[in-house]
Design an enzyme around this catalytic site. Sequence first.
Site, PDB file in Angstrom:
ATOM      1  N   SER A  93       1.257  -1.127   0.486  1.00 30.86           N
ATOM      2  CA  SER A  93       0.065   0.044   0.644  1.00 30.86           C
ATOM      3  C   SER A  93       0.772   1.116   0.194  1.00 30.86           C
ATOM      4  CB  SER A  93      -1.249  -0.117   0.842  1.00 30.86           C
ATOM      5  OG  SER A  93      -0.336   0.100   2.085  1.00 30.86           O
ATOM      6  N   LYS A 131       1.201   4.356   7.510  1.00 33.87           N
ATOM      7  CA  LYS A 131       0.238   5.021   6.975  1.00 33.87           C
ATOM      8  C   LYS A 131       0.757   5.999   6.432  1.00 33.87           C
ATOM      9  CE  LYS A 131      -2.567   2.107   4.327  1.00 33.87           C
ATOM     10  NZ  LYS A 131      -1.858   0.570   5.162  1.00 33.87           N
TER      11      LYS A 131
END
Length: 172
Positions: A93, A131
Site C-alpha cells: 500500500s 500509512k
Amino acid sequence: MAETLRPATTRSQAQRATNRHHGRSEMRVDSRAPSPRRGFSDGGEAAVNVPLVGRIAAGTPIEALQNKMSDVPVPGGMIGRGNHYALEVTGDSMINAGILDGDTVIIMEADSATTGEIVVALVDNEEATLKRLRRRGDSIALEAANPAYETRLYGADRVKVQGKLVGLIRRY
C-alpha cells in the site's frame, strides 16, 4: 544501453562517459566512496544497532505484535534523538512512497505527528499499519500511497500514533 561500474581514474565525483563504438555507457565512481563490503560510513559515524521488533502492514492493518527479533545495523546519521525501532514491511500500500514489501523501516518512537507524515498507527488498540497521516476535522485519515487502496477515516480516539518513519533499508 548496458551500464558498468569501475573505479574512477580521477578524484572527481561520478562522471559519465559514453563509448560510442559499443553503444554503452560507463559510470566512473569515485574510489573514495564507501564499498558495501566495508559497511556503513556516514562521515565517520559508526552504525547503531536498532531492534527489529516485528512486522508492519502496508496494506490491511494487522494485529500489533512487538517482540524483539534481532538487531538491524543503521547508519548513525539516519537516526536522531529518541528511541528507535525497526519493522519489516508486509504489503504494497505504500509503494508510491518508495516503501516496498520486504523493506525494513526505521521508526522513531512518537505519540503525535503532523499531517502528511508517514506513521505507525495503532487502530482500536489492536491493529497496526504504516500509512500517511492526515487530519480532517475531528477525524484521522490513514492514507495509502497506492491507488489500489482506499484512504481509511477514523475518529481521532481510535488512532494512536506509535512512531514516525525516519528511514528505510532495502536488501536486494
